[in-house]
Each structure stands twice: as structure tokens, then as C-alpha cells.
Design an enzyme around this catalytic site. Structure first.
Site, PDB file in Angstrom:
ATOM      1  CB  THR A 165      58.615 -31.584  -1.195  1.00  0.00           C
ATOM      2  OG1 THR A 165      58.359 -32.959  -1.400  1.00  0.00           O
ATOM      3  CG2 THR A 165      59.937 -31.009  -0.645  1.00  0.00           C
ATOM      4  CD1 TRP A 167      49.942 -33.763  -3.379  1.00  0.00           C
ATOM      5  CD2 TRP A 167      49.703 -33.017  -5.611  1.00  0.00           C
ATOM      6  NE1 TRP A 167      48.996 -33.171  -3.452  1.00  0.00           N
ATOM      7  CE2 TRP A 167      48.580 -31.990  -4.770  1.00  0.00           C
ATOM      8  CE3 TRP A 167      49.689 -32.300  -6.851  1.00  0.00           C
ATOM      9  CZ2 TRP A 167      48.063 -31.560  -4.753  1.00  0.00           C
ATOM     10  CZ3 TRP A 167      48.435 -31.644  -7.219  1.00  0.00           C
ATOM     11  CH2 TRP A 167      47.592 -31.181  -6.269  1.00  0.00           C
ATOM     12  N   GLY A 245      53.589 -27.318   1.561  1.00  0.00           N
ATOM     13  CA  GLY A 245      52.075 -28.056   1.481  1.00  0.00           C
ATOM     14  C   GLY A 245      51.006 -27.048   1.992  1.00  0.00           C
ATOM     15  CB  SER A 246      48.061 -27.897   2.739  1.00  0.00           C
ATOM     16  OG  SER A 246      47.945 -29.180   4.073  1.00  0.00           O
ATOM     17  N   GLY A 250      50.609 -27.421   7.757  1.00  0.00           N
ATOM     18  CA  GLY A 250      51.658 -26.826   8.237  1.00  0.00           C
ATOM     19  C   GLY A 250      51.283 -26.483   9.611  1.00  0.00           C
ATOM     20  CD  GLU A 265      57.662 -20.719   1.074  1.00  0.00           C
ATOM     21  OE1 GLU A 265      56.777 -19.873   1.198  1.00  0.00           O
ATOM     22  OE2 GLU A 265      58.892 -20.102   1.633  1.00  0.00           O
ATOM     23  CB  CYS A 299      51.465 -22.287  -3.700  1.00  0.00           C
ATOM     24  SG  CYS A 299      52.928 -21.985  -4.480  1.00  0.00           S
ATOM     25  CD  GLU A 398      46.188 -24.014  -1.829  1.00  0.00           C
ATOM     26  OE1 GLU A 398      45.904 -24.490  -0.927  1.00  0.00           O
ATOM     27  OE2 GLU A 398      46.637 -23.473  -2.029  1.00  0.00           O
TER      28      GLU A 398
HETATM   29  P1  NAD Z   1      49.724 -31.755   1.654  1.00  0.00           P
HETATM   30  O1  NAD Z   1      49.841 -30.911   3.394  1.00  0.00           O
HETATM   31  O2  NAD Z   1      48.930 -32.716   1.933  1.00  0.00           O
HETATM   32  O3  NAD Z   1      50.831 -32.830   2.089  1.00  0.00           O
HETATM   33  C1  NAD Z   1      52.204 -31.821   1.578  1.00  0.00           C
HETATM   34  C2  NAD Z   1      53.229 -32.989   2.280  1.00  0.00           C
HETATM   35  O4  NAD Z   1      53.127 -33.331   4.273  1.00  0.00           O
HETATM   36  C3  NAD Z   1      53.654 -34.742   1.622  1.00  0.00           C
HETATM   37  O5  NAD Z   1      54.342 -35.178   1.189  1.00  0.00           O
HETATM   38  C4  NAD Z   1      52.418 -35.223   3.009  1.00  0.00           C
HETATM   39  O6  NAD Z   1      52.914 -36.268   2.960  1.00  0.00           O
HETATM   40  C5  NAD Z   1      53.187 -34.312   3.984  1.00  0.00           C
HETATM   41  N1  NAD Z   1      52.296 -34.740   4.903  1.00  0.00           N
HETATM   42  C6  NAD Z   1      50.794 -34.107   5.426  1.00  0.00           C
HETATM   43  N2  NAD Z   1      50.441 -34.529   6.609  1.00  0.00           N
HETATM   44  C7  NAD Z   1      52.004 -34.934   7.495  1.00  0.00           C
HETATM   45  C8  NAD Z   1      52.079 -35.030   8.715  1.00  0.00           C
HETATM   46  N3  NAD Z   1      50.785 -34.813   9.677  1.00  0.00           N
HETATM   47  N4  NAD Z   1      53.335 -34.869   9.116  1.00  0.00           N
HETATM   48  C9  NAD Z   1      54.089 -34.600   8.188  1.00  0.00           C
HETATM   49  N5  NAD Z   1      54.437 -34.406   7.144  1.00  0.00           N
HETATM   50  C10 NAD Z   1      52.973 -34.601   6.325  1.00  0.00           C
HETATM   51  O7  NAD Z   1      49.699 -30.755   0.872  1.00  0.00           O
HETATM   52  P2  NAD Z   1      49.501 -31.732  -0.703  1.00  0.00           P
HETATM   53  O8  NAD Z   1      48.267 -31.519  -1.096  1.00  0.00           O
HETATM   54  O9  NAD Z   1      50.396 -32.329  -0.888  1.00  0.00           O
HETATM   55  O10 NAD Z   1      50.260 -30.260  -1.332  1.00  0.00           O
HETATM   56  C11 NAD Z   1      49.318 -28.682  -1.837  1.00  0.00           C
HETATM   57  C12 NAD Z   1      49.672 -27.607  -1.053  1.00  0.00           C
HETATM   58  O11 NAD Z   1      50.655 -27.516  -0.816  1.00  0.00           O
HETATM   59  C13 NAD Z   1      49.071 -26.266  -1.625  1.00  0.00           C
HETATM   60  O12 NAD Z   1      48.175 -25.779  -0.300  1.00  0.00           O
HETATM   61  C14 NAD Z   1      49.833 -26.139  -1.915  1.00  0.00           C
HETATM   62  O13 NAD Z   1      49.385 -24.502  -1.610  1.00  0.00           O
HETATM   63  C15 NAD Z   1      50.533 -26.075  -1.302  1.00  0.00           C
HETATM   64  N6  NAD Z   1      51.780 -25.867  -1.848  1.00  0.00           N
HETATM   65  C16 NAD Z   1      53.001 -24.074  -1.303  1.00  0.00           C
HETATM   66  C17 NAD Z   1      54.130 -23.806  -1.796  1.00  0.00           C
HETATM   67  C18 NAD Z   1      54.351 -22.815  -1.150  1.00  0.00           C
HETATM   68  O14 NAD Z   1      55.353 -22.193  -2.297  1.00  0.00           O
HETATM   69  N7  NAD Z   1      53.877 -21.869  -0.508  1.00  0.00           N
HETATM   70  C19 NAD Z   1      54.540 -24.971  -3.196  1.00  0.00           C
HETATM   71  C20 NAD Z   1      53.292 -25.546  -3.581  1.00  0.00           C
HETATM   72  C21 NAD Z   1      52.293 -26.587  -2.919  1.00  0.00           C
END
Ligand code: NAD
Length: 499
Positions: A165, A167, A245-246, A250, A265, A299, A398
Site C-alpha cells: 500500500t 502513503w 500505488g503508482s 503497478g 489500483e 489518486c 499524474e
Molecule cells: P509507489 O508506487 O511508489 O509505492 C506504492 C507502494 O509500493 C509502496 O509501499 C512502495 O514501497 C511499494 N513498492 C515500490 N516499488 C516496489 C516494487 N518494485 N515491488 C513491490 N513494491 C514496491 O506509490 P506511492 O508514491 O507510495 O503512492 C502514490 C501513488 O499511489 C499515486 O500514483 C496514486 O495515484 C496511487 N494511488 C492509487 C489509488 C487508487 O485507488 N487507484 C489510491 C491511492 C494511491
């Protein structure tokens, strides 16, 4: 040697002067096996809030083994018993609501009164909703061709879920999306929260334990995503993956978890469309709320606003007035309405999108960069931009900050051209007073949820939402029974009754 950092936070082997959080593996609190910790500083005040362990792949593997061992403890409960457990978790969170909101405020950065208390309340509701909905989730009995056969289906847990998840809503999002429905549906789980918001994860685990969630059913592994998150996603010991996440991460998750059921997501770039017949006061107030809530780190935030030529200038004036009303400052002051960005890499992305807009000739009407005179450099000015080229990063990607460009359109065809420059497709908003315009736009926009005469982040947690097919915003739907179904396996049984 250069200092090692993760998401802008320092890695240390000697935590001191603030509490050290722990992971939870198989019913035991642990500091992990690396001997390394992350120094968590408050984005709002700059003070050290605590230290969190940097887990290793070996820690994640032990958590996966613990979840597999604990599977029968949760799968073996009746639906009514699991429902009761969810309600007990909700009560435990509710009892500690103020303390949880305080941690959220310090660690994530969101203002205590304006936002953090509400997020804690959403986590309470998440467990109550899941506990309620699971009890009424019926499956079917199927009419069949053969008069000697009977066929019906029922729901079973998927097994062990690997959950990763972000932050931005580190208490409510894991609760709503995964932990509450996961428990209700009878799964064991290994949860990896974002490293900058792991203290709140430890506190949520304490609530689960107080409520009586059996040891090993929910495991918490803290650490760097590409290390512990990757282990949880790719390890054959997890039966299904849930990730928020991003879009960039993803894509990695989808390939590393290939072959497993995936709930993904991802990012959004929510367009808000203001048609010429919109109620401009409502449109400006709601679009502004959608842009500045959580400092734009949602998001489904209002990431860009497309306004009909005839009302562009009047709308912009109202939007600037709303931006001017935003208050930043002491995160515990009830007058503070917006917090800082959560981490430096995210702030640098916002800087880069603004620099790109400037370079392409955009006009900055209000704000335009980091705020001065506040406790940290993570505070970002609420920013309103006009004359933006549709090819700008602000329109195409984004941004995840309190920055909103207003793009003028002359006809609806032009508006569609601007909207579809982005490959993201999570949410949108349309402001109009004409029902046929509302329907036309709601049907045409390639997103998972369209809010008419409401801001794009508006959501009630039982309403289905998620990325539209063919976009980079995710796979599957989140929300109430939809999540419960995604976290369950549908089993069909046929019976021959001829002898
Ligand atoms: P991120 O993708 O950088 O990180 C998300 C999570 O993935 C973190 O816990 C991170 O430590 C982990 N992670 C990073 N690299 C990884 C890998 N290679 N393998 C496994 N895990 C890994 O995103 P972020 O900066 O933490 O969050 C912001 C993003 O989340 C934005 O793009 C936002 O739009 C998205 N988001 C989407 C929703 C939705 O419902 N669609 C909701 C909230 C946030």
C-alpha cells in the site's frame, strides 16, 4: 560514503531519541533482521517522529510462512464469526481514534482537525462495512439441463494475500481496500505499507491484536518496496496480490505477480469538465476542494480542469479565491486546512511538472512553488495555472500535488482531445445543469467513476471504483461487495442425485 535514503528519509543503524516501531510476524513483534532502520521525520514539522525497521527478504519470507500456517485460523471461522471480528477491530480503532489521528498528522503530514481525524473515522467505518456486507453476500443456485443434477456456488477465501500500500491514506486505504474485506472474506495476509508511513501501520496492527485477530493471520513487514514488497508479490507462498500505488510500480507488480489473481489500483489524472451551463460557484468550490484535499495527493484528485470558453475567466477568478483561502501551518491548529507533501521525491515531481508548464508558456495565476516561512520545504503553495499547453506533463501525467491547471475549450470535441492526451483513466467530474450533457459525458469518459456536479475524489466506500480497461489506472474494482468478491474464490459444486 553518501548517506543512504529511502523516499527522502535517512537509513541508520543506530536509532535513538525516538520510539522504534516493530514488524509483526506470526504473532511476534520484531525489529527485523537487517539491523537497519529508517528515520521517519514529520513532513509538517521536520521533527523525528520515530524509527521503523528496514525488513529484508528473509523477514518477508518468514511472514509468508506464518500467514500460510495461520490460514485455517481465519478460513475456519464462520462468516458470522468473521463479521464479529471486523466489528471488534472497528471498536478498537474507534477507541484510539485521537491517538491514531495524531500519528497520521505527524507521520503523513495531514492536518489533525481538517483531515487526520476523518481518516481515522474512515478506518472505523471500513471494518464495520466489511463486517456488515459479508453477511449478506449471497451466491447462486443454477438451473441445469440434466434433471439428475443440482448446481450451486459458494465463496471461499483466496488464501494468503500479499498486500502493498501507498502513503497517501496510510490508515484508511489499507483498511478499506484490503485488511477489512480480507479478514471478512477469511484470508490470511502479509501487509507491506509504504516506508514513510509505517508507524501508523504498527498502530493499526495493535488494534487488530486487541480485537482478537488470531496470530499470524495479518502480518506486517516494513521495508523498502523493491525488497520486501517484491518478495511478497513474487513469492509462490502468496496466493493473490493486492497493490495500490503508482502506475509505474503497478506495471512491475503485474509482471512480478503474473499468474496470481491481482487487484491493482494505480494512478489517476482526474479531469474535471466545467460546461458553459454549470453553476460556477459550486463548480469552483468543489473542484478546489478536490485539488487541495490531502494536498492534492489523492489518486482521484482534481488534477486538471477543462472549462468552456464562455465561462473560463469567471471560473478562474472563483478558483483563485478558493486557493487564496487555503491555510497551511501548525498541523494541530484547527485553522490549518492543508498539510505538506509527504516526501521529497513527490515534491520534486511537482517541481518538475511546474517547470515543464512554465517552459511551455503557461501563466501561473496563484502560488507556483514551495511555500516559504513554514517548518519544512515540503509545504507546497496551492497553485492555479492557465494557458497550459495540452502536451504539458500537468495534463498528461499524474502530478500528485496541490497544483491545478485550467484548460480552455471551445467545443466538446476539443475538450475530448485534451482529456485523452493522458493514458490514465481513474476518475472524472463533470459540472453541468443539463441532464443530457451529464449523461453524454459520463458515458464518454474512459474512467472508472464519474461524479456529476461533485468533485472527482468524492467516493463512498461501498461504491465501485477503479481504473477503466485500456488505461494505466489499474485492474479490477474496489468498493464494498466488489472488494469482497475480488478477495474471495467462487467455488461451484454440482451433485448427481440419480442414485
Ligand atoms: P509507489 O508506487 O511508489 O509505492 C506504492 C507502494 O509500493 C509502496 O509501499 C512502495 O514501497 C511499494 N513498492 C515500490 N516499488 C516496489 C516494487 N518494485 N515491488 C513491490 N513494491 C514496491 O506509490 P506511492 O508514491 O507510495 O503512492 C502514490 C501513488 O499511489 C499515486 O500514483 C496514486 O495515484 C496511487 N494511488 C492509487 C489509488 C487508487 O485507488 N487507484 C489510491 C491511492 C494511491
Amino acid at each position: 560514503m553518501p548517506m543512504k535514503t529511502i523516499k527522502g528519509l535517512k537509513v541508520t543503524t543506530a536509532p535513538s531519541g525516538a520510539p522504534v516501531s516493530r514488524m509483526r510476524i506470526g504473532g511476534r513483534w520484531e525489529e527485523g533482521s537487517s539491523g537497519e532502520f529508517l528515520e521517519v521525520t514529520s513532513p509538517a514539522t521536520g521533527a523525528v517522529v520515530g524509527f521503523v525497521p528496514l525488513g529484508t527478504r528473509a523477514d518477508a519470507q518468514r511472514a509468508i510462512a506464518a500467514a500460510n500456517a495461520a490460514k485455517p485460523k481465519i478460513a475456519g471461522l464462520s462468516v458470522w464469526e468473521r463479521s464479529k471480528l471486523c466489528f471488534a477491530v472497528a471498536d478498537a480503532i474507534e477507541k484510539r481514534k485521537e491517538d491514531l489521528a495524531r500519528t497520521l498528522c505527524l507521520e503523513q503530514g495531514k492536518p489533525y482537525h481538517a483531515e487526520a481525524l476523518g481518516e481515522a473515522g474512515a478506518a472505523v467505518a471500513a471494518f464495520r462495512n466489511a463486517g456488515e456486507q459479508i453477511k449478506w453476500l449471497e451466491t447462486a443456485c443454477f438451473p441445469v439441463e440434466d434433471r439428475n443434477k443440482r448446481a450451486f456456488s459458494f465463496l471461499q477465501p483466496k488464501g494468503v494475500f500479499g498486500i502493498v500500500t501507498p502513503w497517501n491514506f496510510p490508515l484508511a486505504l489499507p483498511s478499506i481496500y484490503y485488511l477489512a474485506p480480507g479478514l471478512a472474506a477469511g484470508n490470511a495476509m502479509v501487509w507491506v505499507p509504504a516506508p514513510t508511513t509505517s508507524i501508523i501501520a504498527e498502530k493499526l496492527m495493535e488494534c487488530l491484536i486487541e480485537a482478537g485477530v488470531p496470530d499470524g493471520v495479518v502480518n506486517l513487514v516494513i521495508g523498502d518496496g523493491p525488497e520486501v514488497g517484491d518478495e511478497v508479490v513474487s513469492n509462490p507462498g502468496t496466493d493473490a496480490i493486492a497493490f495500490t500505488g503508482s502506475s509505474e510500480t503497478g506495471r512491475i507488480i503485474a509482471s512480478r505477480g503474473a499468474g496470481k489473481p491481482l487487484m491493482v489500483e494505480l494512478g489517476g489524472n482526474g479531469p474535471t469538465i466545467v460546461l458553459a451551463d454549470a453553476d460556477l460557484d459550486t463548480a469552483a468550490a468543489r473542484a478546489a476542494a478536490g485539488c487541495f484535499a490531502n494536498a492534492g495527493q489523492i489518486c482521484t484528485s482534481t488534477e486538471r480542469i477543462l472549462v468552456a470558453d464562455a465561462v473560463h475567466d469567471a471560473f478562474v477568478e472563483k478558483l483563485v479565491a478558493a486557493a487564496r483561502a487555503v491555510r497551511m501551518g501548525d498541523p494541530f491548529d484547527p485553522a490549518t486546512t492543508m498539510g505538506p507533501l509527504n516526501n521529497e521525491p513527490n515534491a520534486q515531481k511537482v517541481d518538475a511538472h511546474l517547470a515543464d508548464a512554465r517552459q511551455r508558456g503557461a501563466s501561473i495565476l496563484f502560488g507556483g512553488g514551495r511555500a516559504e516561512g513554514l517548518a519544512t520545504r515540503l509545504h507546497y503553495q496551492p497553485t492555479v495555472i492557465t494557458d497550459l499547453s495540452p502536451d504539458s506533463l500537468l495534463n498528461v501525467e499524474e502530478t500528485f500535488g496541490p497544483v491545478v491547471p485550467v484548460l480552455r475549450f471551445r467545443d466538446e470535441e476539443e475538450a475530448h482531445r485534451i482529456v485523452t492526451k493522458s493514458r490514465l483513466g481513474l476518475s472524472a467530474a463533470v459540472f453541468t445543469q443539463t441532464i443530457r450533457h451529464a449523461f453524454r459525458w459520463a458515458e464518454a469518459l474512459r474512467v472508472g467513476i464519474v461524479n456529476v456536479n461533485e468533485m472527482s475524489p468524492y467516493w463512498e466506500t461501498h461504491i465501485p471504483a477503479g481504473g477503466a480497461a485500456g488505461t494505466a489506472s489499474g485492474i479490477g474494482r474496489t468498493g464494498g461487495r466488489h472488494t469482497l468478491l475480488e478477495m474471495s474464490d467462487l467455488k461451484t459444486v454440482t451433485i448427481d442425485i440419480s442414485r
